[in-house]
Design an enzyme around this catalytic site. Structure first.
Site, PDB file in Angstrom:
ATOM      1  N   GLU A  98     -15.611   8.320 -13.464  1.00  0.00           N
ATOM      2  CA  GLU A  98     -15.029   7.815 -12.212  1.00  0.00           C
ATOM      3  C   GLU A  98     -13.653   8.412 -11.927  1.00  0.00           C
ATOM      4  O   GLU A  98     -13.213   8.465 -10.774  1.00  0.00           O
ATOM      5  CB  GLU A  98     -14.939   6.281 -12.245  1.00  0.00           C
ATOM      6  CG  GLU A  98     -13.921   5.692 -13.203  1.00  0.00           C
ATOM      7  CD  GLU A  98     -14.447   5.443 -14.604  1.00  0.00           C
ATOM      8  OE1 GLU A  98     -13.863   4.603 -15.321  1.00  0.00           O
ATOM      9  OE2 GLU A  98     -15.450   6.088 -14.971  1.00  0.00           O
TER      10      GLU A  98
ATOM     11  N   GLY B  28       1.040   3.351  -2.439  1.00  0.00           N
ATOM     12  CA  GLY B  28       0.233   4.390  -3.059  1.00  0.00           C
ATOM     13  C   GLY B  28      -0.721   5.027  -2.071  1.00  0.00           C
ATOM     14  O   GLY B  28      -0.850   6.265  -2.008  1.00  0.00           O
TER      15      GLY B  28
ATOM     16  N   HIS C  62     -15.047   8.780 -18.919  1.00  0.00           N
ATOM     17  CA  HIS C  62     -14.854   8.035 -17.673  1.00  0.00           C
ATOM     18  C   HIS C  62     -15.037   8.970 -16.477  1.00  0.00           C
ATOM     19  O   HIS C  62     -14.059   9.496 -15.927  1.00  0.00           O
ATOM     20  CB  HIS C  62     -13.462   7.404 -17.639  1.00  0.00           C
ATOM     21  CG  HIS C  62     -13.296   6.248 -18.567  1.00  0.00           C
ATOM     22  ND1 HIS C  62     -13.569   4.949 -18.189  1.00  0.00           N
ATOM     23  CD2 HIS C  62     -12.916   6.189 -19.857  1.00  0.00           C
ATOM     24  CE1 HIS C  62     -13.339   4.136 -19.214  1.00  0.00           C
ATOM     25  NE2 HIS C  62     -12.958   4.871 -20.247  1.00  0.00           N
TER      26      HIS C  62
ATOM     27  N   GLY D 231     -14.170  -1.251 -21.428  1.00  0.00           N
ATOM     28  CA  GLY D 231     -13.493  -2.499 -21.768  1.00  0.00           C
ATOM     29  C   GLY D 231     -13.055  -2.463 -23.220  1.00  0.00           C
ATOM     30  O   GLY D 231     -13.355  -1.518 -23.956  1.00  0.00           O
TER      31      GLY D 231
ATOM     32  N   THR E 126      10.080  -8.740  13.653  1.00  0.00           N
ATOM     33  CA  THR E 126      10.706  -7.527  13.119  1.00  0.00           C
ATOM     34  C   THR E 126      11.810  -7.816  12.111  1.00  0.00           C
ATOM     35  O   THR E 126      12.299  -6.899  11.457  1.00  0.00           O
ATOM     36  CB  THR E 126      11.308  -6.691  14.266  1.00  0.00           C
ATOM     37  OG1 THR E 126      12.393  -7.419  14.860  1.00  0.00           O
ATOM     38  CG2 THR E 126      10.264  -6.385  15.329  1.00  0.00           C
TER      39      THR E 126
ATOM     40  N   LYS F 183      13.075  -2.022  19.334  1.00  0.00           N
ATOM     41  CA  LYS F 183      13.973  -2.986  18.688  1.00  0.00           C
ATOM     42  C   LYS F 183      14.172  -2.629  17.214  1.00  0.00           C
ATOM     43  O   LYS F 183      15.300  -2.632  16.700  1.00  0.00           O
ATOM     44  CB  LYS F 183      13.393  -4.391  18.831  1.00  0.00           C
ATOM     45  CG  LYS F 183      14.263  -5.494  18.244  1.00  0.00           C
ATOM     46  CD  LYS F 183      13.615  -6.860  18.476  1.00  0.00           C
ATOM     47  CE  LYS F 183      14.461  -7.979  17.892  1.00  0.00           C
ATOM     48  NZ  LYS F 183      13.813  -9.303  18.103  1.00  0.00           N
TER      49      LYS F 183
ATOM     50  N   GLU G  92      15.235  -4.061 -11.475  1.00  0.00           N
ATOM     51  CA  GLU G  92      14.856  -2.956 -12.355  1.00  0.00           C
ATOM     52  C   GLU G  92      14.711  -1.626 -11.619  1.00  0.00           C
ATOM     53  O   GLU G  92      14.684  -0.562 -12.241  1.00  0.00           O
ATOM     54  CB  GLU G  92      13.561  -3.274 -13.103  1.00  0.00           C
ATOM     55  CG  GLU G  92      12.370  -3.551 -12.206  1.00  0.00           C
ATOM     56  CD  GLU G  92      12.151  -5.030 -11.965  1.00  0.00           C
ATOM     57  OE1 GLU G  92      10.988  -5.421 -11.767  1.00  0.00           O
ATOM     58  OE2 GLU G  92      13.141  -5.790 -11.960  1.00  0.00           O
TER      59      GLU G  92
ATOM     60  N   GLN H 115     -21.477   2.390 -25.575  1.00  0.00           N
ATOM     61  CA  GLN H 115     -21.520   1.854 -26.932  1.00  0.00           C
ATOM     62  C   GLN H 115     -22.419   0.618 -27.011  1.00  0.00           C
ATOM     63  O   GLN H 115     -23.173   0.452 -27.973  1.00  0.00           O
ATOM     64  CB  GLN H 115     -20.104   1.522 -27.401  1.00  0.00           C
ATOM     65  CG  GLN H 115     -19.217   2.756 -27.549  1.00  0.00           C
ATOM     66  CD  GLN H 115     -17.776   2.418 -27.850  1.00  0.00           C
ATOM     67  OE1 GLN H 115     -17.429   1.250 -28.048  1.00  0.00           O
ATOM     68  NE2 GLN H 115     -16.908   3.420 -27.880  1.00  0.00           N
TER      69      GLN H 115
ATOM     70  N   GLY I   2       0.786  -1.227   0.000  1.00  0.00           N
ATOM     71  CA  GLY I   2       0.000   0.000   0.000  1.00  0.00           C
ATOM     72  C   GLY I   2       0.816   1.273   0.000  1.00  0.00           C
ATOM     73  O   GLY I   2       0.453   2.247   0.670  1.00  0.00           O
TER      74      GLY I   2
ATOM     75  N   CYS J 119     -18.240   4.483 -21.299  1.00  0.00           N
ATOM     76  CA  CYS J 119     -17.369   4.226 -22.438  1.00  0.00           C
ATOM     77  C   CYS J 119     -17.907   3.058 -23.275  1.00  0.00           C
ATOM     78  O   CYS J 119     -18.895   3.194 -23.969  1.00  0.00           O
ATOM     79  CB  CYS J 119     -15.942   3.988 -21.955  1.00  0.00           C
ATOM     80  SG  CYS J 119     -14.695   4.110 -23.265  1.00  0.00           S
ATOM     81  N   PHE J 120     -17.274   1.896 -23.205  1.00  0.00           N
ATOM     82  CA  PHE J 120     -17.753   0.709 -23.908  1.00  0.00           C
ATOM     83  C   PHE J 120     -19.188   0.388 -23.496  1.00  0.00           C
ATOM     84  O   PHE J 120     -19.994  -0.081 -24.310  1.00  0.00           O
ATOM     85  CB  PHE J 120     -16.816  -0.465 -23.583  1.00  0.00           C
ATOM     86  CG  PHE J 120     -17.028  -1.692 -24.423  1.00  0.00           C
ATOM     87  CD1 PHE J 120     -16.508  -1.770 -25.712  1.00  0.00           C
ATOM     88  CD2 PHE J 120     -17.725  -2.779 -23.927  1.00  0.00           C
ATOM     89  CE1 PHE J 120     -16.687  -2.915 -26.486  1.00  0.00           C
ATOM     90  CE2 PHE J 120     -17.903  -3.921 -24.684  1.00  0.00           C
ATOM     91  CZ  PHE J 120     -17.389  -3.991 -25.975  1.00  0.00           C
TER      92      PHE J 120
END
Length: 543
Positions: A517, A18, A515, A353, A187, A222, A148, A384, A16, A380-381
């Site tokens: 959201e 982010g 979108h 999607g 720990t 500790k 990386e 459609q 977590g 979106c999709f």
């Protein structure tokens, strides 16, 4: 003076970082500071735009059209600060820019190397567009020890050395697991993770320790002793009831005070946390519940719909109800009568999607919502599919389809090859690169008078929303569809691109090409999600 906090992670992934970064941003913001967050991702893709949602979760799109990591969604939802292309950098993007400079001859014939050229490019990315900010929080993706991530860790080591400790702080997120058979918190994983960082020249200043129970004082001392930090800098990151309780929890454990103390700043006074207490109270103690069926194709990994799930929660906050999400794989509706699975839900949402798989099930779900008068939101999709459903079942175009699925006699939805962005014309070649070639970012839409969607947006004549798609509803079918009852209530300002459709004779049925959201916040729910959940609440009361 801008100060930089670098957030790294160790032991295991998915701890977590982010959320921790976003929560710290919210805490500093609540103390009156101006913050900005950014993410450095070590993978080789230029951006996550071509990745399967099962690989990397959702792709979060910014106003300026960048396809970014889903953590930028957390940053925006917790702080309200709009992210930009400058806030997400990957190894692929860094190397692309360095190689482009080498091809132009910018390095004057010198040998191009990871150090200093790649690390210099990373440092430039960290420092870009930071004037006037009090804090920049920089999350390093991946886990310490990943091969990386080494150039990024070396770059932040150099950066901190150059600006000095008065402007740089290292925060390391680790795991303190509980071993039931021993009855103890351990720990050692944290000690080993910090040792790995020290081997790279980075001494953490603050340790944020994920755990499922309080860490006793002896264990905190500790960790502090073996990791060379103050005991007060060992911050327990306890599990909480919902993610919006994280800022409150971290404040109670002293995270914001330790960050300010590190920079020699005043720690007196308390941050204004009323907003977060109100949100947590609404989520934890709702006055009712509604069930929303989300009929999608990526339901096997819910991170694929992260912003969507949060936006629905925000809609529930607006009405003080709990939103129970029923995740439904759209493919199950491709068999006869299986759509009865939707009986009893208070609302149906068909999200975005790509590809034909699951489309027949989405069309069946749209038809169920239209005929049964169930509140519906298509994104979106999903919009459609709502248009194709209307073309087939109301207009009588049995072969109505999308060219995304292959050649069709009735291209109700087709590939967009050029479109206007402000005063510029953007073009895309059919069969060209997939990455970065969609209609991306914020675009305006004009709303029709006396439409439901204009009412939802508080009477606004024009809105600005974020897009991510290759295919568009064909405006040439508008007249026949409107004669059958489907209203085109939102269009691009030039009237060429359909943005919103709705049924005037339906209690609440809206499809949007964008979108919404991506712009919803817990303290500012998006009007479409607030309206959708409000309609679902009304449906629940009628049952």
């Amino acid at each position: 003076m801008t100060r930089f906090v670098f957030i790294t992670g160790g032991v295991v992934s998915s701890l977590g970082k982010g959320l921790a970064s976003a929560a710290l941003g919210a805490l500093l913001q609540a103390r009156g500071y101006k913050v900005r967050l950014r993410k450095l991702d070590p993978y080789l893709n230029v951006d996550p735009g071509t990745m399967s949602p099962y690989q990397h979760g959702e792709v979060y799109v910014t106003d300026d059209g960048a396809e970014t990591d889903l953590d930028l969604g957390h940053y925006e939802r917790f702080t309200g600060v709009h992210a930009t292309r400058a806030d997400n950098w990957t190894t692929g993007r860094i190397y692309s820019e360095v190689i482009a400079k080498e091809r132009r001859g910018d390095y004057l014939g010198g040998t191009v190397q990871v150090i200093p050229h790649i690390t210099d490019a990373i440092k430039d990315a960290i420092a870009a567009e930071t004037d006037g900010l009090d804090f920049v929080l920089v999350e390093i993706g991946g886990t310490v020890g990943d091969i990386e991530s080494l150039p990024f860790l070396e770059a932040i080591r150099q950066f901190a050395n150059e600006v000095g400790p008065q402007r740089a702080c290292f925060m390391h997120l680790t795991l303190v697991p509980y071993i039931p058979s021993a009855g103890e918190l351990k720990t050692k994983p944290t000690q080993h993770s910090v040792k790995e960082l020290l081997g790279l020249g980075i001494q953490p200043d603050i340790l944020l320790c994920r755990c499922d129970r309080p860490i006793p004082e002896n264990e905190r001392r500790k960790i502090a002793l073996f990791c060379n930090v103050r005991p007060e800098s060992v911050i327990p990151a306890l599990d909480v009831s919902n993610i919006y309780a994280v800022p409150l929890s971290y404040h109670e454990e002293g995270l914001d005070r330790e960050v300010l103390r590190h920079f020699g700043m005043s720690v007196y006074g308390e941050p204004d946390m009323k907003r977060w207490r109100r949100i947590v109270h609404s989520v934890d103690q709702p006055e009712g519940e509604v069930t929303i069926a989300v009929v999608g194709k990526y339901t096997g990994l819910l991170d694929a719909y992260k912003s969507l799930a949060e936006a629905l929660t925000h809609g529930g906050i607006a009405h003080n109800v709990r939103v129970r999400l029923d995740w439904v794989d759209s493919q199950i509706f491709e068999s006869p009568d299986s759509v009865q699975r939707l009986e009893g839900v208070n609302g149906i949402l068909v999200p975005g999607g790509f590809g034909e798989r699951g489309s027949a099930g989405k069309i069946a779900a749209v038809r169920f919502a239209r005929e049964r008068k169930v509140p519906f939101l298509g994104i979106c999709f999903g919009m459609q599919m709502a248009v194709i459903e209307a073309a087939r079942n109301l207009v009588g175009l049995e072969r109505a389809s999308s060219t995304e699925f292959g050649p069709t006699e009735e291209p109700v939805v087709g590939l967009l090859t050029e479109w206007a962005r402000g005063n510029q014309l953007e073009r895309r070649a059919e069969g060209g690169d997939l990455g970065g070639t969609m209609r991306l970012g914020a675009y305006p839409a004009a709303l029709a008078e006396d439409s439901l969607v204009r009412k939802v947006y508080g009477g606004a004549a024009q809105i600005q929303e974020r897009h991510r798609h290759r295919y568009e509803v064909n405006i040439g079918y508008r007249d026949r569809l409107e004669q059958a009852g489907l209203r085109f209530s939102g269009l691009s300002p030039d009237g060429v691109l359909p943005e919103i459709v709705e049924y005037p004779d339906h209690p609440w049925f809206i499809g949007v090409q964008f979108h919404p959201e991506l712009k919803s916040k817990p303290f500012a729910p998006h009007p479409l999600f607030s309206g959708f959940i409000g309609a679902a609440v009304g449906k629940a009361r009628l049952v």
